[in-house]
Design a protein around this motif. Structure first.
Motif, PDB file in Angstrom:
ATOM      1  N   GLY A  59       0.498  -1.116  -0.295  1.00  0.00           N
ATOM      2  CA  GLY A  59       0.051  -0.018   0.181  1.00  0.00           C
ATOM      3  C   GLY A  59       0.555   1.054   0.089  1.00  0.00           C
ATOM      4  O   GLY A  59       0.510   2.594  -0.988  1.00  0.00           O
ATOM      5  N   ILE A  60       2.239   1.708   1.176  1.00  0.00           N
ATOM      6  CA  ILE A  60       2.318   2.463   0.940  1.00  0.00           C
ATOM      7  C   ILE A  60       3.720   2.710   0.013  1.00  0.00           C
ATOM      8  O   ILE A  60       3.618   3.844  -0.669  1.00  0.00           O
ATOM      9  CB  ILE A  60       3.657   2.282   2.460  1.00  0.00           C
ATOM     10  N   SER A  61       3.711   1.620  -0.491  1.00  0.00           N
ATOM     11  CA  SER A  61       4.935   1.586  -1.954  1.00  0.00           C
ATOM     12  C   SER A  61       4.211   2.236  -3.051  1.00  0.00           C
ATOM     13  O   SER A  61       4.477   2.916  -3.654  1.00  0.00           O
ATOM     14  CB  SER A  61       5.669   0.343  -1.788  1.00  0.00           C
ATOM     15  N   SER A  62       2.645   1.394  -2.926  1.00  0.00           N
ATOM     16  CA  SER A  62       2.143   2.183  -4.483  1.00  0.00           C
ATOM     17  C   SER A  62       1.671   3.268  -4.372  1.00  0.00           C
ATOM     18  O   SER A  62       1.853   4.034  -5.476  1.00  0.00           O
ATOM     19  CB  SER A  62       1.302   0.723  -4.517  1.00  0.00           C
ATOM     20  N   LEU A  63       1.383   3.553  -3.544  1.00  0.00           N
ATOM     21  CA  LEU A  63       1.142   5.472  -3.026  1.00  0.00           C
ATOM     22  C   LEU A  63       2.170   5.929  -3.596  1.00  0.00           C
ATOM     23  O   LEU A  63       1.891   7.186  -4.427  1.00  0.00           O
ATOM     24  CB  LEU A  63       0.769   5.158  -1.641  1.00  0.00           C
ATOM     25  N   TYR A 217      11.999  -1.588  -1.802  1.00  0.00           N
ATOM     26  CA  TYR A 217      13.321  -2.335  -0.521  1.00  0.00           C
ATOM     27  C   TYR A 217      14.236  -2.025  -0.601  1.00  0.00           C
ATOM     28  O   TYR A 217      15.388  -2.439   0.134  1.00  0.00           O
ATOM     29  CB  TYR A 217      12.591  -4.061  -1.320  1.00  0.00           C
ATOM     30  N   ILE A 218      15.203  -1.537  -1.670  1.00  0.00           N
ATOM     31  CA  ILE A 218      16.522  -1.465  -1.885  1.00  0.00           C
ATOM     32  C   ILE A 218      16.545  -0.164  -0.439  1.00  0.00           C
ATOM     33  O   ILE A 218      18.156  -0.123  -0.056  1.00  0.00           O
ATOM     34  CB  ILE A 218      16.916  -1.462  -3.700  1.00  0.00           C
ATOM     35  N   THR A 219      16.176   0.570  -0.953  1.00  0.00           N
ATOM     36  CA  THR A 219      15.868   1.986   0.044  1.00  0.00           C
ATOM     37  C   THR A 219      15.838   1.354   0.863  1.00  0.00           C
ATOM     38  O   THR A 219      15.719   2.414   2.502  1.00  0.00           O
ATOM     39  CB  THR A 219      15.411   2.663  -0.594  1.00  0.00           C
ATOM     40  N   LEU A 227       9.186   4.277   1.142  1.00  0.00           N
ATOM     41  CA  LEU A 227       8.527   4.905   0.761  1.00  0.00           C
ATOM     42  C   LEU A 227       9.303   5.988  -1.028  1.00  0.00           C
ATOM     43  O   LEU A 227       9.163   6.397  -1.580  1.00  0.00           O
ATOM     44  CB  LEU A 227       8.022   5.914   0.874  1.00  0.00           C
ATOM     45  N   VAL A 228      10.912   6.261  -0.084  1.00  0.00           N
ATOM     46  CA  VAL A 228      11.792   6.933  -1.086  1.00  0.00           C
ATOM     47  C   VAL A 228      12.511   5.988  -1.975  1.00  0.00           C
ATOM     48  O   VAL A 228      12.044   6.679  -3.370  1.00  0.00           O
ATOM     49  CB  VAL A 228      13.198   7.276  -0.434  1.00  0.00           C
ATOM     50  N   GLY A 229      12.155   5.203  -2.088  1.00  0.00           N
ATOM     51  CA  GLY A 229      12.817   4.101  -3.188  1.00  0.00           C
ATOM     52  C   GLY A 229      11.319   4.299  -4.405  1.00  0.00           C
ATOM     53  O   GLY A 229      11.579   4.382  -5.447  1.00  0.00           O
TER      54      GLY A 229
END
Length: 415
Positions: A59-63, A217-219, A227-229
């Motif tokens: 959720g947070i990554s897709s946002l 996942y890298i960041t 959220l940065v990556g």
């Protein structure tokens, strides 16, 4: 009751009930957060479920992947000088807030800097996905989104520096890894677009999400959270729009909106399950109210005064822009969790930050009488912007001015 039935009930509770409560101007993310807190109080550590945690990460990554795709460099250039002034003022307020927290709150300088970011950074993904519900006009929407994006870029850069500054060697290695990722992502996108997409029509969305999750996942492995990556991956995909038009196409954006709208509620629920019971105290309530009464009016006043003095906007227009930039929900939740995990802030301060995030999120709903939401699909209903009603940045709110089309097809005020 079987685990499968529990998951189905949870999906229903997070996707249906919060939407129903929006008729009372209660933002859906806050309802999901309260559900998570209730689960924590009821089940304790049993509420920490790896499946829910994975869905929350998606959720947070897709946002933030979607937020990166929403960045339009051409639009930012059109408002470059006002935005640079805004960032300069934002940097000064962040430094001042961090200094006060460092000297008077007894926090380490890194924790103090994170506290300043948590209090002053608007949640861009949240704000942009709710603009269509606030009743703002075209010029107001443009400047709210532009200022939110510029502020988020500054906050993400500051977040990376602050989290890595404790170890210069690790910071140098992490910076090199981040630069390598930023160079490698375009090559990865181009390679997938050349060798995979032609043989798998319609796979651009899957490739976009896959690369976004990989970058997230890298960041996270670098110590600067997902959220940065994800944001960088979305931004890179947007910059490659001319070379790979299908990657950031309208269809892909719509699909990503659907994807994010399903998974984002799990992030807020999962964040609620990780709230310590000690954070739900009267002391935390009092501190949260105090922080809100001091910081929130200051944030609104700074933006209001900036626009009044620099651009001569009307009282109402400046206030509407400032109020629309007030929500900090996502950034506050993320940074409060980081501060608790890495710098062991007190449960009282943690609970106070949660209350502050909730109140800043409620404010636009109460003022504009429209529920704020983190539902990217809401933007689909936004009508096309009429160039005849877009006002010039430096004109009074009542005076219409011509507009010009941006690179993304929307209209923005001319300077």
């Amino acid at each position: 009751m079987s685990r499968e039935v529990i998951y189905l009930l949870l999906i229903f509770a997070l996707l249906v009930i919060p939407r129903a409560l929006q008729r009372f101007s209660i933002p859906a993310p806050l309802t999901c957060l309260v559900f998570g807190i209730a689960a924590m109080l009821w089940l304790g550590d049993g509420s920490h479920d790896p499946v829910v945690n994975l869905l929350a990460t998606l959720g947070i990554s897709s946002l933030f992947l979607f937020a990166g795709l929403e960045v339009d460099i051409a639009d930012l250039r059109k408002g470059m000088w006002p935005l640079l002034t805004h960032l300069l003022i934002r940097s000064a307020t962040l430094a001042g807030m961090a200094w006060l927290a460092w000297h008077y709150a007894g926090l380490q300088w890194q924790a103090a800097a994170l506290l300043a970011l948590a209090l002053l950074t608007p949640s861009t993904g949240f704000i942009m996905d709710s603009l269509s519900q606030l009743g703002l006009d075209d010029a107001e929407r443009f400047w709210v989104s532009s200022k939110a994006i510029a502020g988020e870029l500054l906050a993400l850069a500051a977040l990376f520096v602050v989290l890595q500054a404790g170890d210069p060697v690790h910071m140098a290695l992490s910076s090199f890894a981040l630069l390598a990722m930023m160079v490698g992502l375009p090559l990865l996108f181009v390679g997938l677009g050349r060798w995979v997409a032609p043989h798998a029509p319609g796979s651009e969305f899957s490739l976009l999400v896959m690369v976004g999750m990989l970058a997230a996942y890298i960041t996270y492995g670098l110590g600067v959270y997902y959220l940065v990556g994800a944001f960088i991956a979305g931004l890179v995909a947007r910059l490659l729009q001319q070379r790979m038009p299908l990657l950031a196409s309208h269809e892909n954006l719509h699909a990503l909106r659907l994807f994010a709208s399903f998974f984002v509620p799990f992030y807020f629920f999962n964040a609620g399950t990780k709230v310590p019971a000690e954070a739900l105290s009267f002391e935390a309530l009092g501190l949260g109210l105090l922080i809100t009464l001091v910081v929130l009016p200051l944030r609104i006043a700074v933006i209001w005064l900036q626009r009044r003095l620099m651009f001569g906007e009307s009282f109402r227009t400046s206030l509407r822009v400032a109020l629309a930039l007030s929500p900090t929900l996502i950034f506050t939740l993320v940074l409060a969790a980081i501060m608790r995990e890495r710098f062991a802030i007190s449960p009282v301060l943690f609970g106070a930050l949660l209350l502050y995030a909730a109140l800043t999120t409620l404010l636009p709903s109460l003022v504009f009488r429209r529920p704020m939401d983190v539902d990217p699909l809401s933007n689909e209903a936004t009508p096309p912007i009429d160039p005849e009603v877009v006002r010039d940045e430096g004109a009074a709110a009542e005076d219409p001015a011509p507009a010009s089309p941006s690179a993304s097809g929307s209209y923005v005020p001319q300077r």
